[in-house]
Enzyme design. Sequence first.
Site, PDB file in Angstrom:
ATOM      1  N   ASP A 184       0.796  -1.788   0.063  1.00  0.00           N
ATOM      2  CA  ASP A 184       0.089  -0.014  -0.009  1.00  0.00           C
ATOM      3  C   ASP A 184       0.719   1.314  -0.510  1.00  0.00           C
ATOM      4  O   ASP A 184       0.886   2.571  -1.120  1.00  0.00           O
ATOM      5  CB  ASP A 184      -1.391   0.301   1.380  1.00  0.00           C
ATOM      6  CG  ASP A 184      -1.767  -0.832   1.049  1.00  0.00           C
ATOM      7  OD1 ASP A 184      -1.961  -1.729  -0.051  1.00  0.00           O
ATOM      8  OD2 ASP A 184      -2.765  -1.516   2.108  1.00  0.00           O
ATOM      9  N   ASP A 189       4.518   1.965  -0.923  1.00  0.00           N
ATOM     10  CA  ASP A 189       4.433   1.960  -2.732  1.00  0.00           C
ATOM     11  C   ASP A 189       4.125   2.011  -3.518  1.00  0.00           C
ATOM     12  O   ASP A 189       3.735   3.072  -4.196  1.00  0.00           O
ATOM     13  CB  ASP A 189       5.039   0.313  -2.876  1.00  0.00           C
ATOM     14  CG  ASP A 189       6.354   0.254  -2.186  1.00  0.00           C
ATOM     15  OD1 ASP A 189       6.862   1.258  -1.370  1.00  0.00           O
ATOM     16  OD2 ASP A 189       6.456  -0.891  -2.186  1.00  0.00           O
ATOM     17  N   TYR A 190       2.288   1.484  -3.373  1.00  0.00           N
ATOM     18  CA  TYR A 190       1.301   2.308  -4.268  1.00  0.00           C
ATOM     19  C   TYR A 190       0.736   3.755  -3.945  1.00  0.00           C
ATOM     20  O   TYR A 190       1.012   4.700  -5.139  1.00  0.00           O
ATOM     21  CB  TYR A 190       0.435   1.593  -4.200  1.00  0.00           C
ATOM     22  CG  TYR A 190      -1.295   1.641  -4.629  1.00  0.00           C
ATOM     23  CD1 TYR A 190      -1.037   1.679  -6.332  1.00  0.00           C
ATOM     24  CD2 TYR A 190      -2.259   2.921  -4.214  1.00  0.00           C
ATOM     25  CE1 TYR A 190      -2.079   1.921  -6.834  1.00  0.00           C
ATOM     26  CE2 TYR A 190      -2.980   2.987  -5.316  1.00  0.00           C
ATOM     27  CZ  TYR A 190      -3.204   2.568  -5.917  1.00  0.00           C
ATOM     28  OH  TYR A 190      -3.947   4.244  -7.267  1.00  0.00           O
ATOM     29  N   ASP A 191       0.593   3.768  -3.146  1.00  0.00           N
ATOM     30  CA  ASP A 191       0.433   5.852  -2.836  1.00  0.00           C
ATOM     31  C   ASP A 191       1.674   6.232  -3.099  1.00  0.00           C
ATOM     32  O   ASP A 191       1.019   7.584  -3.775  1.00  0.00           O
ATOM     33  CB  ASP A 191       0.463   5.938  -0.614  1.00  0.00           C
ATOM     34  CG  ASP A 191      -1.120   5.352  -0.180  1.00  0.00           C
ATOM     35  OD1 ASP A 191      -1.853   4.886  -1.125  1.00  0.00           O
ATOM     36  OD2 ASP A 191      -1.341   4.842   0.952  1.00  0.00           O
ATOM     37  N   CYS A 245      25.358 -20.374  28.852  1.00  0.00           N
ATOM     38  CA  CYS A 245      26.558 -19.529  29.626  1.00  0.00           C
ATOM     39  C   CYS A 245      28.117 -19.879  30.139  1.00  0.00           C
ATOM     40  O   CYS A 245      28.428 -20.793  29.329  1.00  0.00           O
ATOM     41  CB  CYS A 245      25.690 -19.396  31.026  1.00  0.00           C
ATOM     42  SG  CYS A 245      25.993 -21.693  31.462  1.00  0.00           S
ATOM     43  N   LYS A 264      -9.458   3.080   9.450  1.00  0.00           N
ATOM     44  CA  LYS A 264      -9.870   3.165   8.213  1.00  0.00           C
ATOM     45  C   LYS A 264      -9.733   1.497   8.036  1.00  0.00           C
ATOM     46  O   LYS A 264      -8.618   1.906   7.981  1.00  0.00           O
ATOM     47  CB  LYS A 264      -8.921   4.582   7.453  1.00  0.00           C
ATOM     48  CG  LYS A 264      -8.610   4.157   5.959  1.00  0.00           C
ATOM     49  CD  LYS A 264      -7.770   5.129   5.001  1.00  0.00           C
ATOM     50  CE  LYS A 264      -8.181   4.895   3.626  1.00  0.00           C
ATOM     51  NZ  LYS A 264      -8.157   3.907   2.949  1.00  0.00           N
ATOM     52  N   LYS A 266     -13.452  13.634   9.759  1.00  0.00           N
ATOM     53  CA  LYS A 266     -14.586  14.320   8.473  1.00  0.00           C
ATOM     54  C   LYS A 266     -15.368  15.153   9.663  1.00  0.00           C
ATOM     55  O   LYS A 266     -15.399  14.870  10.894  1.00  0.00           O
ATOM     56  CB  LYS A 266     -15.374  13.244   8.387  1.00  0.00           C
ATOM     57  CG  LYS A 266     -15.625  12.092   7.319  1.00  0.00           C
ATOM     58  CD  LYS A 266     -16.521  10.589   7.345  1.00  0.00           C
ATOM     59  CE  LYS A 266     -15.827   9.639   6.700  1.00  0.00           C
ATOM     60  NZ  LYS A 266     -16.549   8.544   7.180  1.00  0.00           N
ATOM     61  N   SER A 278     -13.510   8.564  -3.691  1.00  0.00           N
ATOM     62  CA  SER A 278     -12.090   8.543  -1.844  1.00  0.00           C
ATOM     63  C   SER A 278     -11.753   9.247  -1.958  1.00  0.00           C
ATOM     64  O   SER A 278     -12.516  10.192  -1.309  1.00  0.00           O
ATOM     65  CB  SER A 278     -11.245   7.903  -3.754  1.00  0.00           C
ATOM     66  OG  SER A 278     -10.155   7.195  -2.492  1.00  0.00           O
ATOM     67  N   ARG A 309     -17.637  -0.661  -5.513  1.00  0.00           N
ATOM     68  CA  ARG A 309     -16.902   0.921  -5.678  1.00  0.00           C
ATOM     69  C   ARG A 309     -16.832   0.632  -7.250  1.00  0.00           C
ATOM     70  O   ARG A 309     -17.561   1.640  -8.243  1.00  0.00           O
ATOM     71  CB  ARG A 309     -16.506   0.908  -4.693  1.00  0.00           C
ATOM     72  CG  ARG A 309     -15.593   3.001  -5.745  1.00  0.00           C
ATOM     73  CD  ARG A 309     -14.912   3.399  -4.675  1.00  0.00           C
ATOM     74  NE  ARG A 309     -13.748   3.229  -4.760  1.00  0.00           N
ATOM     75  CZ  ARG A 309     -12.976   3.296  -3.741  1.00  0.00           C
ATOM     76  NH1 ARG A 309     -12.231   4.228  -3.187  1.00  0.00           N
ATOM     77  NH2 ARG A 309     -11.719   2.938  -4.205  1.00  0.00           N
TER      78      ARG A 309
HETATM   79  S1  IVH Z   1     -15.142   7.407   4.218  1.00  0.00           S
HETATM   80  C1  IVH Z   1     -16.457  10.314   0.687  1.00  0.00           C
HETATM   81  N1  IVH Z   1     -14.895   6.167   5.993  1.00  0.00           N
HETATM   82  O1  IVH Z   1     -11.608   3.956   2.536  1.00  0.00           O
HETATM   83  C2  IVH Z   1     -16.102   9.831   1.834  1.00  0.00           C
HETATM   84  N2  IVH Z   1     -14.201   5.613   4.284  1.00  0.00           N
HETATM   85  O2  IVH Z   1      -9.496   5.387   0.674  1.00  0.00           O
HETATM   86  C3  IVH Z   1     -15.918   8.335   1.441  1.00  0.00           C
HETATM   87  N3  IVH Z   1     -12.336   3.527   4.335  1.00  0.00           N
HETATM   88  O3  IVH Z   1     -13.238   4.552  -0.792  1.00  0.00           O
HETATM   89  C4  IVH Z   1     -15.220   7.299   2.567  1.00  0.00           C
HETATM   90  N4  IVH Z   1     -12.681   2.924   6.331  1.00  0.00           N
HETATM   91  O4  IVH Z   1     -13.461   1.897   1.180  1.00  0.00           O
HETATM   92  C5  IVH Z   1     -14.579   6.099   5.245  1.00  0.00           C
HETATM   93  N5  IVH Z   1     -14.355   5.153   8.504  1.00  0.00           N
HETATM   94  C6  IVH Z   1     -14.610   5.262   7.031  1.00  0.00           C
HETATM   95  C7  IVH Z   1     -13.269   4.122   5.732  1.00  0.00           C
HETATM   96  C8  IVH Z   1     -13.723   3.866   4.890  1.00  0.00           C
HETATM   97  C9  IVH Z   1     -12.252   2.089   4.891  1.00  0.00           C
HETATM   98  C10 IVH Z   1     -11.993   2.878   2.976  1.00  0.00           C
HETATM   99  C11 IVH Z   1     -13.268   3.231   1.701  1.00  0.00           C
HETATM  100  C12 IVH Z   1     -12.652   4.307   0.962  1.00  0.00           C
HETATM  101  C13 IVH Z   1     -11.247   4.591   1.220  1.00  0.00           C
HETATM  102  C14 IVH Z   1     -10.852   5.729   0.892  1.00  0.00           C
END
Ligand code: IVH
Length: 713
Positions: A44, A46-48, A437, A129, A303, A93, A150
């Site tokens: 993840d 490396d991808y980021d 020992c 997350k 958020k 995302s 998705r």
């Molecule tokens: S909110 C518009 N909350 O992470 C906001 N996403 O890298 C929608 N994800 O596509 C996402 N845990 O699949 C939200 N607590 C969380 C999350 C979460 C995992 C995932 C989700 C999203 C991706 C983005």
Amino acid sequence: MNLAHHPVDSLTKEQAASELARLAQVIGENRRAYYQDDAPTLSDADYDALERRNRLIEERFPALVRPDSPSASVGSAASTKFAKIPHRMAMLSLDNAFTREDVNDFLGRAQRFLGLPDTALLSCTAEPKIDGLSLSVRYEKGQLAYAVTRGDGKEGEDVTANVLTMADIPKRLANSDWPEILEVRGEVYLSHQAFGALNQAQIAAGLPIYANPRNAAAGSLRQIDPAITAQRPLSFFAYTWGEISAPIGDTQVQAVANLAKWGFLTNQDMKLCASADELIAHYEDLGQRRGELGYDIDGVVYKINDLALQARLGIVTRFPRWAIAHKFPPEQAVTVLDAIDIQVGRTGALTPVARLRPVTVGGVVVSNATLHNEDFIAGKALDRVSGLPVRGGKDLRIGDHVVIQRAGDVIPQIVDILLDKRDSQSAPFAFPQICPCPLATPALRGGSDVGGEEEIVRRCTGEFACPFQRLRHLELFVSRKAFDIDGLGPRQLQDFFDQGLVKEPADIFKLAGHRDILAGQEGYGETSLNNLFAAIDRRRDIELSRFIFGLGVRHIGETTSGILARTFGSWRTFFDTVKRALADRSGEAYQQIATIGGLGPVACDALLDFFDEPHNQEAVERLLLEVVPRDAPPPVSDSAVAGLTIVFTGSLETMTRDEAKAQATRLGAKVAGSVSAKTDLVVAGPGAGSKLAKASELGVRVISEAEWAALIG
Ligand code: IVH
């Protein structure tokens, strides 16, 4: 020319164009591998890094942004296995933050966009997350209509038949105050436990195993045959929503509470925070507890809580402006195994420790990792969760390039070896057959429980003759939970031991007689010696439980020592019972000890074996010439909590967790470490997580620290 490592700042326009083309292709390939094949080829992190590089180049050369730029889309086109369903509202995302600065920038951008001063408070939720896959479930008039993955954010795969088999997803919404149209969105994931069981079953069926819980969850949800999905215990946390025909709250917190009310599981670790500091504190707390949550998380999502503000902030291309994912630092890294050291424990177990070339993993520098035992090194040990041979059975050799993993508080582990980098001259590690020992006593494997811990561990047979074991015993004796002697730690013990001044616990209390020898030695000035001797004297009067724990009997830990002390009340009664039990191992006294709640036969036998050794009994007698164990107060049987099984979780404000436990025990309660159906009461402080969730799942009564104080008066 390979530009992959060229700093973005120094790229020419032509180079930038060719980098963007390369990145579009590599990112595209990786998205397909990740989203469609459930088999990622990059970490993840490396991808980021690729996505980030792509964005930085695009920011420098906006004119070069490609029509197929990865920054313009999310995920990967839906595969052809399933019918496609367009999302009525795009599935977005999240933008990533990696540093505290990134988080401040996020808040600053939102404030500026809203025209607020940068001192304005923007309350935000912070929640795990979850590392799974996102799903949108549509309800019409309270009835599940369809469920979609998705996909590319605009359209996804119709996985309704599979989702109908998931216990966490209601077919009909609970209660009745939901809007007529409601799309509930959240994360489908597999718990660590379910992941382990699934891979075991895959092996038993001769099928390939899944690399990680995320891929396993994706693979399980995207089965053509719903009967297979039904056998996979997929879980779901609801955390946001798509199309809704009426508002479902004024704030994120309210809306999520409504989702819970309508029958969804929501995450207990969501916290409302009033400042960047609070967000970061929750991020750090979750980072610490990451290994204990029972499912994978890869960061914390922030958020903005006020939904009216969320609406004003809106979206930029594929991210909302009102949310951000604060990612954890990569928890894996590659380094070199420089050496394997052997440590000798208190019970003679030879424990190998990996000495690694220092490397940063999960934000801290790691230079050691536990290797458990010789089977672990040989690749013959089985992983606790998956039940599979560790590292796919590869044996570990000095000089190997190894993959280190560390999650939160969890001790670093070597999870893989890069065999293509192995020196062809290397040989398997020869585990020592003798104790390192000075006595070089043979170290044997064995014990009666074939396949159990005893079978795997190699032990030095020198027991008390082995200077390493003696020293470990002394370290335990002076440790915080035993005699807790100020100024007497491992370093001082080693000094005194090397000079022959302290060979057993009783000798510590005779140290003052060696003042002449010690005076003037480095680190032992007059004041520090006075302090040390005073600290030692203060422990001549010692609680019975600490006395018992300090003896270092195998399987008799802090809790068990406390139980023994409270049960027998005085050293005399305790020791008399032990002696009678020794004389007749099936008699009444033996039964009395073996049936003490919480003790168990293994601990009982270990206790008797300890006192069966004449040299142990003699050492205890010499110690009793120096110290007096204080009688334990009998447990209170008429308190409000007597007889209850209690679990403390989260942080407490007026006392430490240890104090709270001691208090509960004094009042006749039993303190347990985990919540089960037998738990009567959970005392939860701020930051409580999985234990609190478990309690509410089982319907166990939960109270706050203040309520606890009131309860016990
Ligand atoms: S909110 C518009 N909350 O992470 C906001 N996403 O890298 C929608 N994800 O596509 C996402 N845990 O699949 C939200 N607590 C969380 C999350 C979460 C995992 C995932 C989700 C999203 C991706 C983005």
